[in-house]
Motif scaffolding. Structure first.
Motif, PDB file in Angstrom:
ATOM      1  N   GLU A 135     -68.422 -65.003 -10.966  1.00 28.45           N
ATOM      2  CA  GLU A 135     -66.967 -65.083 -10.864  1.00 28.45           C
ATOM      3  C   GLU A 135     -66.322 -64.103 -11.837  1.00 28.45           C
ATOM      4  O   GLU A 135     -66.762 -63.970 -12.980  1.00 28.45           O
ATOM      5  CB  GLU A 135     -66.469 -66.495 -11.185  1.00 28.45           C
ATOM      6  CG  GLU A 135     -66.914 -67.550 -10.175  1.00 28.45           C
ATOM      7  CD  GLU A 135     -66.347 -68.923 -10.495  1.00 28.45           C
ATOM      8  OE1 GLU A 135     -65.606 -69.026 -11.494  1.00 28.45           O
ATOM      9  OE2 GLU A 135     -66.656 -69.867  -9.758  1.00 28.45           O
ATOM     10  N   VAL A 136     -65.286 -63.419 -11.358  1.00 30.56           N
ATOM     11  CA  VAL A 136     -64.490 -62.538 -12.217  1.00 30.56           C
ATOM     12  C   VAL A 136     -63.045 -63.010 -12.110  1.00 30.56           C
ATOM     13  O   VAL A 136     -62.484 -63.039 -11.020  1.00 30.56           O
ATOM     14  CB  VAL A 136     -64.595 -61.064 -11.781  1.00 30.56           C
ATOM     15  CG1 VAL A 136     -63.737 -60.188 -12.686  1.00 30.56           C
ATOM     16  CG2 VAL A 136     -66.042 -60.587 -11.811  1.00 30.56           C
ATOM     17  N   ASN A 137     -62.463 -63.404 -13.232  1.00 32.23           N
ATOM     18  CA  ASN A 137     -61.079 -63.860 -13.193  1.00 32.23           C
ATOM     19  C   ASN A 137     -60.365 -63.532 -14.493  1.00 32.23           C
ATOM     20  O   ASN A 137     -60.986 -63.053 -15.454  1.00 32.23           O
ATOM     21  CB  ASN A 137     -60.999 -65.367 -12.897  1.00 32.23           C
ATOM     22  CG  ASN A 137     -61.839 -66.179 -13.860  1.00 32.23           C
ATOM     23  OD1 ASN A 137     -61.678 -66.063 -15.072  1.00 32.23           O
ATOM     24  ND2 ASN A 137     -62.735 -67.002 -13.354  1.00 32.23           N
ATOM     25  N   VAL A 138     -59.054 -63.778 -14.496  1.00 30.01           N
ATOM     26  CA  VAL A 138     -58.216 -63.470 -15.655  1.00 30.01           C
ATOM     27  C   VAL A 138     -57.554 -64.753 -16.133  1.00 30.01           C
ATOM     28  O   VAL A 138     -57.005 -65.514 -15.341  1.00 30.01           O
ATOM     29  CB  VAL A 138     -57.132 -62.428 -15.310  1.00 30.01           C
ATOM     30  CG1 VAL A 138     -56.262 -62.141 -16.517  1.00 30.01           C
ATOM     31  CG2 VAL A 138     -57.767 -61.148 -14.803  1.00 30.01           C
ATOM     32  N   GLU A 139     -57.628 -64.989 -17.436  1.00 32.99           N
ATOM     33  CA  GLU A 139     -56.949 -66.125 -18.048  1.00 32.99           C
ATOM     34  C   GLU A 139     -56.203 -65.628 -19.286  1.00 32.99           C
ATOM     35  O   GLU A 139     -56.810 -65.115 -20.208  1.00 32.99           O
ATOM     36  CB  GLU A 139     -57.946 -67.219 -18.457  1.00 32.99           C
ATOM     37  CG  GLU A 139     -58.694 -67.847 -17.294  1.00 32.99           C
ATOM     38  CD  GLU A 139     -59.726 -68.857 -17.762  1.00 32.99           C
ATOM     39  OE1 GLU A 139     -59.622 -69.305 -18.928  1.00 32.99           O
ATOM     40  OE2 GLU A 139     -60.639 -69.182 -16.983  1.00 32.99           O
ATOM     41  N   LYS A 140     -54.857 -65.751 -19.240  1.00 33.78           N
ATOM     42  CA  LYS A 140     -54.010 -65.341 -20.362  1.00 33.78           C
ATOM     43  C   LYS A 140     -54.278 -63.911 -20.799  1.00 33.78           C
ATOM     44  O   LYS A 140     -54.372 -63.599 -21.984  1.00 33.78           O
ATOM     45  CB  LYS A 140     -54.211 -66.295 -21.541  1.00 33.78           C
ATOM     46  CG  LYS A 140     -53.778 -67.720 -21.243  1.00 33.78           C
ATOM     47  CD  LYS A 140     -53.960 -68.631 -22.448  1.00 33.78           C
ATOM     48  CE  LYS A 140     -53.517 -70.041 -22.143  1.00 33.78           C
ATOM     49  NZ  LYS A 140     -53.685 -70.948 -23.300  1.00 33.78           N
ATOM     50  N   GLY A 141     -54.425 -63.026 -19.831  1.00 33.75           N
ATOM     51  CA  GLY A 141     -54.580 -61.609 -20.133  1.00 33.75           C
ATOM     52  C   GLY A 141     -55.977 -61.194 -20.534  1.00 33.75           C
ATOM     53  O   GLY A 141     -56.203 -60.029 -20.865  1.00 33.75           O
ATOM     54  N   VAL A 142     -56.941 -62.117 -20.495  1.00 29.46           N
ATOM     55  CA  VAL A 142     -58.318 -61.800 -20.854  1.00 29.46           C
ATOM     56  C   VAL A 142     -59.190 -61.920 -19.610  1.00 29.46           C
ATOM     57  O   VAL A 142     -59.045 -62.851 -18.819  1.00 29.46           O
ATOM     58  CB  VAL A 142     -58.847 -62.750 -21.957  1.00 29.46           C
ATOM     59  CG1 VAL A 142     -60.294 -62.439 -22.294  1.00 29.46           C
ATOM     60  CG2 VAL A 142     -57.975 -62.634 -23.201  1.00 29.46           C
ATOM     61  N   VAL A 143     -60.127 -60.970 -19.432  1.00 35.75           N
ATOM     62  CA  VAL A 143     -60.985 -60.949 -18.257  1.00 35.75           C
ATOM     63  C   VAL A 143     -62.295 -61.672 -18.555  1.00 35.75           C
ATOM     64  O   VAL A 143     -62.944 -61.403 -19.567  1.00 35.75           O
ATOM     65  CB  VAL A 143     -61.271 -59.503 -17.811  1.00 35.75           C
ATOM     66  CG1 VAL A 143     -62.172 -59.497 -16.571  1.00 35.75           C
ATOM     67  CG2 VAL A 143     -59.964 -58.776 -17.514  1.00 35.75           C
ATOM     68  N   PHE A 144     -62.682 -62.584 -17.651  1.00 38.80           N
ATOM     69  CA  PHE A 144     -63.911 -63.347 -17.805  1.00 38.80           C
ATOM     70  C   PHE A 144     -64.859 -63.058 -16.648  1.00 38.80           C
ATOM     71  O   PHE A 144     -64.450 -63.094 -15.485  1.00 38.80           O
ATOM     72  CB  PHE A 144     -63.619 -64.863 -17.814  1.00 38.80           C
ATOM     73  CG  PHE A 144     -62.831 -65.332 -19.000  1.00 38.80           C
ATOM     74  CD1 PHE A 144     -63.472 -65.815 -20.126  1.00 38.80           C
ATOM     75  CD2 PHE A 144     -61.445 -65.298 -18.996  1.00 38.80           C
ATOM     76  CE1 PHE A 144     -62.744 -66.250 -21.222  1.00 38.80           C
ATOM     77  CE2 PHE A 144     -60.708 -65.733 -20.084  1.00 38.80           C
ATOM     78  CZ  PHE A 144     -61.373 -66.214 -21.204  1.00 38.80           C
ATOM     79  N   ILE A 145     -66.134 -62.787 -16.979  1.00 38.45           N
ATOM     80  CA  ILE A 145     -67.187 -62.698 -15.972  1.00 38.45           C
ATOM     81  C   ILE A 145     -68.117 -63.874 -16.230  1.00 38.45           C
ATOM     82  O   ILE A 145     -68.735 -63.970 -17.294  1.00 38.45           O
ATOM     83  CB  ILE A 145     -67.990 -61.394 -16.089  1.00 38.45           C
ATOM     84  CG1 ILE A 145     -67.052 -60.183 -16.144  1.00 38.45           C
ATOM     85  CG2 ILE A 145     -68.982 -61.266 -14.946  1.00 38.45           C
ATOM     86  CD1 ILE A 145     -67.733 -58.914 -16.582  1.00 38.45           C
ATOM     87  N   SER A 146     -68.226 -64.778 -15.263  1.00 39.77           N
ATOM     88  CA  SER A 146     -69.070 -65.962 -15.416  1.00 39.77           C
ATOM     89  C   SER A 146     -70.258 -65.846 -14.465  1.00 39.77           C
ATOM     90  O   SER A 146     -70.074 -65.650 -13.261  1.00 39.77           O
ATOM     91  CB  SER A 146     -68.269 -67.232 -15.117  1.00 39.77           C
ATOM     92  OG  SER A 146     -69.062 -68.378 -15.358  1.00 39.77           O
ATOM     93  N   ILE A 147     -71.472 -65.938 -15.013  1.00 36.22           N
ATOM     94  CA  ILE A 147     -72.700 -65.778 -14.229  1.00 36.22           C
ATOM     95  C   ILE A 147     -73.532 -67.051 -14.362  1.00 36.22           C
ATOM     96  O   ILE A 147     -73.839 -67.486 -15.477  1.00 36.22           O
ATOM     97  CB  ILE A 147     -73.519 -64.566 -14.718  1.00 36.22           C
ATOM     98  CG1 ILE A 147     -72.641 -63.304 -14.762  1.00 36.22           C
ATOM     99  CG2 ILE A 147     -74.727 -64.340 -13.806  1.00 36.22           C
ATOM    100  CD1 ILE A 147     -73.320 -62.104 -15.388  1.00 36.22           C
TER     101      ILE A 147
END
Length: 278
Positions: A135-147
């Motif tokens: 998953e690639v998403n944005v939370e509060k201006g920060v990008v997260f890649i969850s594997i």
């Protein structure tokens, strides 16, 4: 005796590593909160400026009408017309000044959002968002890649799989194209107690080891600058869902790569505009 001394030394090193990671995590979280607070404050300022602009526009319309009425009803038309024109001119200058400040703040916010959007687009294109375990998403201006961990490690292990290296190679390509970015690798586990095997002590240990294993692959095999990376373990304490069944526990076993754009230039621009309005 030598085995005992060796074991104590390993435990001490792990403790120091964990403490160091916690401090870096805390510092990054504090920095992110500070920037988020500033952006929220800027948005409030922006809305206030827009309100003031609308009020000034209404005042200008009133002055125009008042000036027209005075011209029609008073004998000394020349004096009244001059005064009305001056008032209108002052109102227009104030509106222009507000417009300039609003435009500068909007530019700063737009640039920040553009950087985040470009990063997400690059990651989705490179990593392949079609895989439900990534998953690639944005939370509060920060990008997260969850594997999901099943793509990275075998159960209870911190050895990175060959398939994981293919995925990490795509992530590394994006990171290497953004030398001013920082990335924090976070290991997460479920709440099933880990039975010590002499090498790993508990879920804390496992989550940190998995994070450092990924960092080693990124730096040694994929040539990511070590100064851009932070390894951290969060153990079982930030679950995405409750650990009530096997499916949920699998969801919670994951590794997150948090990409933090360098937004100092936007921070300075916004801060400068806010100071100018005080």
């Amino acid at each position: 005796m030598r085995k005992i001394i060796l074991a104590l030394s390993v435990m001490g090193m792990l403790t120091l590593t964990s403490c160091g990671a916690k401090k870096k995590i805390a510092a990054l979280e504090a920095k992110n909160k500070e920037i988020q607070d500033l952006l929220n404050s800027t948005t409030v300022k922006l809305n206030l400026c827009l309100t003031e602009k609308e009020a000034l526009a209404q005042q200008m319309e009133f002055l125009k009408k008042n000036n027209s009425d005075l011209i029609n009803n008073m004998g000394n038309m020349t004096t009244l017309t001059t005064q009305g024109a001056q008032n209108i001119e002052k109102a227009l200058e104030t509106i222009k000044e507000k417009d300039l400040k609003i435009s500068r703040m909007q530019d700063a916010l737009t640039k920040k959002d553009s950087v985040t959007l470009a990063l997400v687009t690059s990651l989705k294109r490179e990593v392949g968002i079609s895989d439900p375990d990534i998953e690639v998403n944005v939370e509060k201006g920060v990008v997260f890649i969850s594997i999901a961990d099943k793509l990275l490690f075998k159960s209870g292990s911190y050895m990175v799989s060959d398939r994981a290296k293919e995925i990490l190679a795509k992530v590394a390509k994006v990171i290497n194209s953004k030398p001013d970015f920082e990335c924090m690798v976070e290991g997460h586990t479920d709440n099933v107690p880990f039975i010590s095997n002499g090498t790993l002590l508990d879920n804390w240990d496992l989550s940190v080891k998995r994070a450092t294993s990924i960092v080693r692959v990124l730096t040694k095999d994929l040539k990511v600058n070590p100064a851009q990376l932070i390894a951290a373990g969060r153990s079982e304490f930030i679950p995405l869902v409750d650990n009530s069944n096997a499916e949920n526990r699998a969801t919670n076993r994951r590794t997150r790569i948090i990409v933090l754009p360098k937004i100092d230039q936007f921070y300075e621009m916004i801060e400068k505009e806010m100071k100018a309005q005080k």
